[in-house]
Structures are given as C-alpha cells and as structure tokens.
Design a protein around this motif. Structure first.
Motif, PDB file in Angstrom:
ATOM      1  N   LEU A 183       0.559  -1.196   0.302  1.00  0.00           N
ATOM      2  CA  LEU A 183      -0.099   0.188  -0.047  1.00  0.00           C
ATOM      3  C   LEU A 183       0.355   0.822   0.329  1.00  0.00           C
ATOM      4  CD1 LEU A 183      -2.483  -1.434   2.717  1.00  0.00           C
ATOM      5  CD2 LEU A 183      -3.329  -1.588   0.199  1.00  0.00           C
ATOM      6  N   PHE A 184       0.437   2.599  -0.761  1.00  0.00           N
ATOM      7  CA  PHE A 184       0.752   3.413  -0.359  1.00  0.00           C
ATOM      8  C   PHE A 184      -0.018   4.715  -0.036  1.00  0.00           C
ATOM      9  CE2 PHE A 184       5.075   2.345  -2.851  1.00  0.00           C
ATOM     10  CZ  PHE A 184       4.759   1.595  -3.342  1.00  0.00           C
ATOM     11  N   ILE A 185      -0.152   5.040   0.700  1.00  0.00           N
ATOM     12  CA  ILE A 185      -0.838   5.779   1.179  1.00  0.00           C
ATOM     13  C   ILE A 185      -0.129   7.209   1.569  1.00  0.00           C
ATOM     14  CG2 ILE A 185      -1.605   6.410   3.352  1.00  0.00           C
ATOM     15  CD1 ILE A 185      -0.910   3.073   3.206  1.00  0.00           C
ATOM     16  N   CYS A 186      -1.191   8.430   0.608  1.00  0.00           N
ATOM     17  CA  CYS A 186      -0.288   9.049   0.701  1.00  0.00           C
ATOM     18  C   CYS A 186      -1.520  10.356   2.078  1.00  0.00           C
ATOM     19  CB  CYS A 186      -1.714  10.720  -0.157  1.00  0.00           C
ATOM     20  SG  CYS A 186      -0.635  12.572  -0.122  1.00  0.00           S
ATOM     21  N   GLU A 187      -0.499  10.586   2.692  1.00  0.00           N
ATOM     22  CA  GLU A 187      -0.690  11.467   3.953  1.00  0.00           C
ATOM     23  C   GLU A 187      -0.855  13.047   3.909  1.00  0.00           C
ATOM     24  OE1 GLU A 187       3.440  11.156   6.077  1.00  0.00           O
ATOM     25  OE2 GLU A 187       2.681   9.882   7.240  1.00  0.00           O
ATOM     26  N   SER A 188      -1.276  13.386   2.860  1.00  0.00           N
ATOM     27  CA  SER A 188      -1.716  14.653   2.462  1.00  0.00           C
ATOM     28  C   SER A 188      -3.223  14.257   2.111  1.00  0.00           C
ATOM     29  CB  SER A 188      -0.837  15.492   1.302  1.00  0.00           C
ATOM     30  OG  SER A 188       0.114  15.339   1.876  1.00  0.00           O
ATOM     31  N   ASN A 248      -5.323   8.937   0.220  1.00  0.00           N
ATOM     32  CA  ASN A 248      -5.755   8.224  -1.059  1.00  0.00           C
ATOM     33  C   ASN A 248      -4.655   7.188  -1.081  1.00  0.00           C
ATOM     34  OD1 ASN A 248      -6.674   7.905  -3.722  1.00  0.00           O
ATOM     35  ND2 ASN A 248      -4.823   7.963  -4.529  1.00  0.00           N
ATOM     36  N   VAL A 249      -4.347   6.021  -1.253  1.00  0.00           N
ATOM     37  CA  VAL A 249      -4.358   4.946  -0.869  1.00  0.00           C
ATOM     38  C   VAL A 249      -4.305   4.238  -2.594  1.00  0.00           C
ATOM     39  CG1 VAL A 249      -4.526   2.340  -0.061  1.00  0.00           C
ATOM     40  CG2 VAL A 249      -5.311   4.123   1.010  1.00  0.00           C
ATOM     41  N   ASP A 250      -3.350   3.952  -2.821  1.00  0.00           N
ATOM     42  CA  ASP A 250      -2.885   3.073  -4.368  1.00  0.00           C
ATOM     43  C   ASP A 250      -2.337   1.852  -3.765  1.00  0.00           C
ATOM     44  OD1 ASP A 250      -2.348   3.050  -7.143  1.00  0.00           O
ATOM     45  OD2 ASP A 250      -1.753   5.022  -7.488  1.00  0.00           O
ATOM     46  N   GLU A 251      -2.480   0.862  -4.496  1.00  0.00           N
ATOM     47  CA  GLU A 251      -2.129  -0.308  -3.765  1.00  0.00           C
ATOM     48  C   GLU A 251      -1.077  -1.479  -5.600  1.00  0.00           C
ATOM     49  OE1 GLU A 251      -6.090  -2.700  -2.744  1.00  0.00           O
ATOM     50  OE2 GLU A 251      -4.944  -4.542  -3.520  1.00  0.00           O
ATOM     51  N   ARG A 252      -0.461  -1.905  -4.970  1.00  0.00           N
ATOM     52  CA  ARG A 252      -0.066  -3.041  -6.379  1.00  0.00           C
ATOM     53  C   ARG A 252       0.497  -4.261  -5.195  1.00  0.00           C
ATOM     54  NH1 ARG A 252      -0.454   1.427  -8.296  1.00  0.00           N
ATOM     55  NH2 ARG A 252       1.126   2.073  -9.418  1.00  0.00           N
ATOM     56  N   HIS A 253       0.377  -4.834  -5.995  1.00  0.00           N
ATOM     57  CA  HIS A 253       0.385  -6.211  -5.609  1.00  0.00           C
ATOM     58  C   HIS A 253       1.701  -7.339  -5.505  1.00  0.00           C
ATOM     59  CE1 HIS A 253      -3.920  -8.042  -4.808  1.00  0.00           C
ATOM     60  NE2 HIS A 253      -3.756  -6.629  -4.825  1.00  0.00           N
ATOM     61  N   MET A 254       1.850  -7.280  -4.988  1.00  0.00           N
ATOM     62  CA  MET A 254       3.759  -8.165  -4.770  1.00  0.00           C
ATOM     63  C   MET A 254       3.440  -9.344  -5.317  1.00  0.00           C
ATOM     64  SD  MET A 254       4.991  -7.275  -0.247  1.00  0.00           S
ATOM     65  CE  MET A 254       4.214  -8.589   0.159  1.00  0.00           C
ATOM     66  N   GLN A 314       4.002  11.109   0.345  1.00  0.00           N
ATOM     67  CA  GLN A 314       3.020  12.406  -0.419  1.00  0.00           C
ATOM     68  C   GLN A 314       3.032  11.598  -2.510  1.00  0.00           C
ATOM     69  OE1 GLN A 314       4.363  16.204   0.115  1.00  0.00           O
ATOM     70  NE2 GLN A 314       2.333  15.817   1.928  1.00  0.00           N
ATOM     71  N   CYS A 315       1.882  11.611  -2.437  1.00  0.00           N
ATOM     72  CA  CYS A 315       1.033  11.115  -4.013  1.00  0.00           C
ATOM     73  C   CYS A 315       2.274  12.444  -5.020  1.00  0.00           C
ATOM     74  CB  CYS A 315      -0.296  11.140  -3.989  1.00  0.00           C
ATOM     75  SG  CYS A 315      -1.285  12.134  -4.343  1.00  0.00           S
ATOM     76  N   ALA A 359       6.244   1.397  -7.787  1.00  0.00           N
ATOM     77  CA  ALA A 359       5.816   2.715  -6.982  1.00  0.00           C
ATOM     78  C   ALA A 359       5.275   3.896  -8.235  1.00  0.00           C
ATOM     79  CB  ALA A 359       6.621   3.576  -5.674  1.00  0.00           C
ATOM     80  N   PRO A 360       4.028   3.380  -7.059  1.00  0.00           N
ATOM     81  CA  PRO A 360       3.355   4.701  -8.091  1.00  0.00           C
ATOM     82  C   PRO A 360       3.938   5.603  -8.981  1.00  0.00           C
ATOM     83  CG  PRO A 360       1.468   3.933  -6.435  1.00  0.00           C
ATOM     84  CD  PRO A 360       3.141   3.895  -5.921  1.00  0.00           C
ATOM     85  N   GLU A 361       3.829   6.356  -9.535  1.00  0.00           N
ATOM     86  CA  GLU A 361       4.313   7.531 -10.996  1.00  0.00           C
ATOM     87  C   GLU A 361       4.718   8.777  -9.504  1.00  0.00           C
ATOM     88  OE1 GLU A 361       6.280   6.955 -13.395  1.00  0.00           O
ATOM     89  OE2 GLU A 361       6.456   8.890 -13.838  1.00  0.00           O
ATOM     90  N   GLY A 362       5.974   9.064  -9.288  1.00  0.00           N
ATOM     91  CA  GLY A 362       6.046  10.539  -8.613  1.00  0.00           C
ATOM     92  C   GLY A 362       6.167   9.939  -6.878  1.00  0.00           C
TER      93      GLY A 362
END
Lengths: 144, 144
Positions: free
Chosen positions: A101-106, A109-115, A138-139, B122-125
């Motif tokens: 999970l890639f979680i933007c602290e601003s 939003n959550v982006d997700e990749r499967h490992m 931050q995204c 990781a997501p772009e940027g």
DNA sequence: TCACGTTGCGTAATGTCATAACGTCACCCC
DNA sequence: GGGGTGACGTTATGACATTACGCAACGTGA
C-alpha cells in the motif's frame, strides 16, 4: 460514480463464484469503504451504519473480518484503519491478501500494488505466510 | 548475556554522540526490550517497570517514543508491540527508521534487515517518507 | 543570582481500537 | 422436526494509546 457500483458488482460475483455470502451488512460496509476511497476507521464505519439501526462494534468488526479474509479489503496496520481492495475481482487476479500500500498522508488516497516479488534479503530459510507492506508519503499530486 | 550489555553500551555511546539523553527510564525500557529478544507490548513493559515505582502508561510510551525516534527501537505495527533495533549502533550504519522485520510466529523471534532498496513498482511520483514492512511466518528453526 | 525557557517525568482521566460471551433467528439437510 | 451451522444483535469488558496538568531539574543570558 460508476466505478464504485462496478466494484460492488464485481465483489458480488467474486463471492458467488466462491460460495461466500456477501450479506447486506457486509455489502454495506464494503460500499462505505469504496465510497470513502481511502482508509476508514472501524468506529467511523460504525457511525455511518447507525442511521438505520444501532450497530455495535462486533457487527462492523465481523464484516471487516469477512472482507479482509475474502481479500475484498485490507487492514492498514499503521493507521488502525481499513480500505477497500482496489483490485478488480472480476479478472483472474484474485487478491492474495498481501498487498503493498502507498498511502498519501496529505490527501489520504491509497494506491495498491500486489507483491509479486519476495524479499530478496530474507533470513535463511524463513517461510513467509503473511506480509504487511505500507509506504507513507505524498502522492504525485500532493508532492507538488 | 554479554550481547545485551554490549547493545546498551552501544546505545549509550550512540546517544552521547548525538546529544540525546538516554535517561535511566529510557535505558531501563531499552534494557527490557533487549532482554525480551522479541516484540513486547507496552503494557507488559509497564508491568515490568512497576516493582520499583508505579509507572503509568505515558511513562512507557514516552520512553518508547524516544527510542523509536532515535532508531534504537521499532514499533511492530501489526502486533501493537515494540522491539529493540538489532542494528549495531556503534558502526557507521545508523538505523534510518525503516527496517524490514521478519517475525517468527512460533518462537516470537524477530530478525531485521535494513531496506536499501526502494520499491520498484511505486506509483508514479510517489515520495515515500516512511515505510512499514513486516513479514510473518516461521524462522528456519521453527519451520522444521 | 535570578527570571525564564526547556526537558523529563509523575499522575489522573479519558479516548480509541478490538474482542469475549452470550442469545436469537433463519436456513439447510437428512 | 431435531440438530447443526452461519450471521447478526447485545452487553460488557479488555487492550492499546493520548491528553492535560503539574512539578522538579537544568541551562542560559540579562
């Protein structure tokens, strides 16, 4: 938002195919997670469920347990929150339960990749059954 | 166990070099973490501190906050527990705060690797400020 | 030397997250 | 139609963490 409806339909089909029962309560909780579009606290779900029958903690935790077991949602450990699995459950790519999970602290939003990759530097002979991988930052939109 | 003493001495030097004050309370908490050799709950630390002055939650949480900020300990998010950083703090390899943990669910042992690699997918940027990486499973001794 | 800011910790209360234990109802199935 | 099972309601409690306040120790500069 048609994507939300699409996700719920996909979840419905996903469950039917596997003999899992996506009850109204479970569907409702998943719906709230999808609508939120980011991590939601269990007690916030609880509040959202209230108008229409007083829900108690076990109700929402049971629903979350089902959804996470099914791979339709993930727990965000470092936030004590829950988020809908972004994966299309209508493809042959069922969620394994170990998402990155890639979680933007601003913006939250959550982006997700499967490992797909296993850690290359695991200790000798260590057998992994479950992984928690969460990146905070931050995204691309919020970083600028 | 001389390694425990060695770790505490190294922590002492580590703090001195950086102008951080490893007070008796903080040192005692770190000592308990090191002795445990695995994840410990905050309230267990609390109990261990009791005989010798009744400690309250903020006391132990403050110490843990200091230790984690300094990189001398890590929080294990999925367990709500804390573990001493295994890294030698006497080398030029200070803990960055982002460790990759391998936690054996049988014996409770924790192995630690420092992440040198960034996620390739990781997501772009996306700008990562902090990562939580925890692998659960069985260590080589318990797997057999 | 004394006023002042800073840091570390004690203490009481409270907030937040999660589960245990029990009951009921609906359903299925032989 | 008795019995097992699964889903959910309800009450209570457990487990994890923080807020807010106070005070003592220490350093610094007027």
């Amino acid at each position: 938002m048609s994507t939300a409806i699409h996700m719920l339909d996909a979840a419905e089909r996903f469950c039917t195919e596997r003999g899992l029962s996506l009850t109204p309560m479970r569907r409702r909780v998943l719906e709230l997670l999808v609508e939120a579009g980011g991590p939601v606290k269990a007690y916030d779900l609880l509040s959202a469920l209230k108008p229409g029958g007083a829900a108690q903690p076990p109700t929402v935790y049971r629903a979350l347990d089902f959804l996470t077991r099914a791979g339709l949602a993930h727990k965000v450990e470092a936030l004590n929150a829950y988020t809908a699995c972004l994966n299309g459950h209508d493809e042959d790519d069922p969620c394994t339960g170990s998402a990155e999970l890639f979680i933007c602290e601003s913006c939250g939003n959550v982006d997700e990749r499967h490992m797909h990759r296993a850690p290359t530097d695991a200790p000798e002979g260590f057998v992994i059954t479950r992984s928690v991988v969460e990146h905070y930052g931050q995204c691309v939109r919020c970083a600028n």
